[in-house]
Write an enzyme that holds these catalytic residues in place. Sequence first.
Site, mmCIF file in Angstrom:
data_model
loop_
_atom_site.group_PDB
_atom_site.id
_atom_site.type_symbol
_atom_site.label_atom_id
_atom_site.label_comp_id
_atom_site.label_asym_id
_atom_site.label_seq_id
_atom_site.Cartn_x
_atom_site.Cartn_y
_atom_site.Cartn_z
ATOM 1 N N ASP A 21 42.969 30.613 43.702
ATOM 2 C CA ASP A 21 43.164 30.023 45.168
ATOM 3 C C ASP A 21 42.115 29.347 45.608
ATOM 4 O O ASP A 21 40.946 29.403 45.196
ATOM 5 C CB ASP A 21 43.707 31.366 46.150
ATOM 6 C CG ASP A 21 42.519 32.376 46.282
ATOM 7 O OD1 ASP A 21 42.058 32.664 45.199
ATOM 8 O OD2 ASP A 21 42.359 32.898 47.484
ATOM 9 N N GLU B 275 41.517 35.456 46.278
ATOM 10 C CA GLU B 275 40.098 36.199 46.186
ATOM 11 C C GLU B 275 39.700 35.633 47.362
ATOM 12 O O GLU B 275 38.611 36.263 48.099
ATOM 13 C CB GLU B 275 39.290 35.217 44.850
ATOM 14 C CG GLU B 275 37.926 35.672 44.828
ATOM 15 C CD GLU B 275 37.073 34.855 45.677
ATOM 16 O OE1 GLU B 275 35.845 35.260 45.579
ATOM 17 O OE2 GLU B 275 37.234 33.766 46.298
HETATM 18 ZN ZN ZN Z 1 35.146 31.027 44.984
#
Ligand code: ZN
Length: 391
Positions: A80, A142
């Site tokens: 992401d 993340e």
């Molecule tokens: Zn990163």
Amino acid sequence: MNDPDPSQPQPETLECLRQLIAFDTTSRNSNLELIEWAASHLRRLGAVLRFSHNTERTKANLFATFGEGPGGLIFSGHTDVVPVDGQNWSSDPFSATIKNDCLYGRGACDMKGFVGVVLGQARLLATARLRKPIHIALTYDEEVGCLGVPRLLQDLHTAGIKPEGCIVGEPSSMRLITAHKGGRIYKCRVRGKAAHSSLTPRAVNAIEYASRLITFINGLALAQESGGPRIEGFDVPHATISTNLIAGGTGGNIVPADCEFMFDYRYLPGTSPDELIVAIQRYATQTLEPAMKRRDFGAGIRFECIGRIPALDDQQHEEIAAWVQSVVGPHEPGKVAYGTEASFFQEAGIPSVVCGPGSIDNAHRPDEFVSFEQLRSCERMVRRLAAKLSR
Ligand SMILES: [Zn+2]
């Protein structure tokens, strides 16, 4: 192994990176298209694949393995990226643009550059005569609190897969990072009792109790700064705590019934985050709540941990650190302020370090880029580690 053109990354790296950037995997979107593309690329080359999903099955982690046997090494990266909303880009952020030996695009540095290198080297991993397996881990979410990686680790645990080391390729300018702080974010809800402000003795002022708690938290922060444990090498060498968001009250003449605030606690590796949190909760339950409840039994204070990243402790991964250092060249390992998934791998018993292409100063910014020189240096790291694990 010889390199065809020393100034250019390998065509496979650039091609993979181009594909990766074209998927808009801003954390609010699904990452499934990217994962399916990476999975088919790796499957074609003979990797064994595992998937783990979020509850809604709109996002997935991919864990791919070349080679056989226990242990081995993981190259790990998140899929992401942060939003481009409100940022002024000079080119389309979701289309890789090459200029002056740099590749521009959202995620070029954080951290599709690393993922592109690893996927670009997959053919080499597939044909190497590996003594131990090499795994590629691609995670989701993340950037919004490391929500994906715990699912991946749970899946590995269930399957009895226990690699011996992990390299998380967050942008570190290809320098070895062996430690970072841990973090917790808490939401605190203070429930009081409303009344017209001419009748304060009948009310429980939520803002005033919240402010006492915030002052207490600030006192702990100042004590950490003046006399708490220190580790030199961090930008701020001690733990920090700060209240960063607050909301409460409904009008200038009404004693507020509710106040909510959030505080962020960054602690040093090797220290327990619980001690301070317990002290804060104890002050709330033993000092503030009894006074609140004397006025109104329904009043009280609640805490909720809404984000956590463990600390990355450089005491627990000397071997993998030495390995990485032996292939990227000798330098003093770094300690950084930002959290990464490496600490989640470490917490699961997989020694982990951070080393990846691109500068962190460049991450999350408009015109994010990664230089060819950094991509090449990362290619070298992957190739040399693969050679070390080969017969
Ligand atoms: Zn990163």
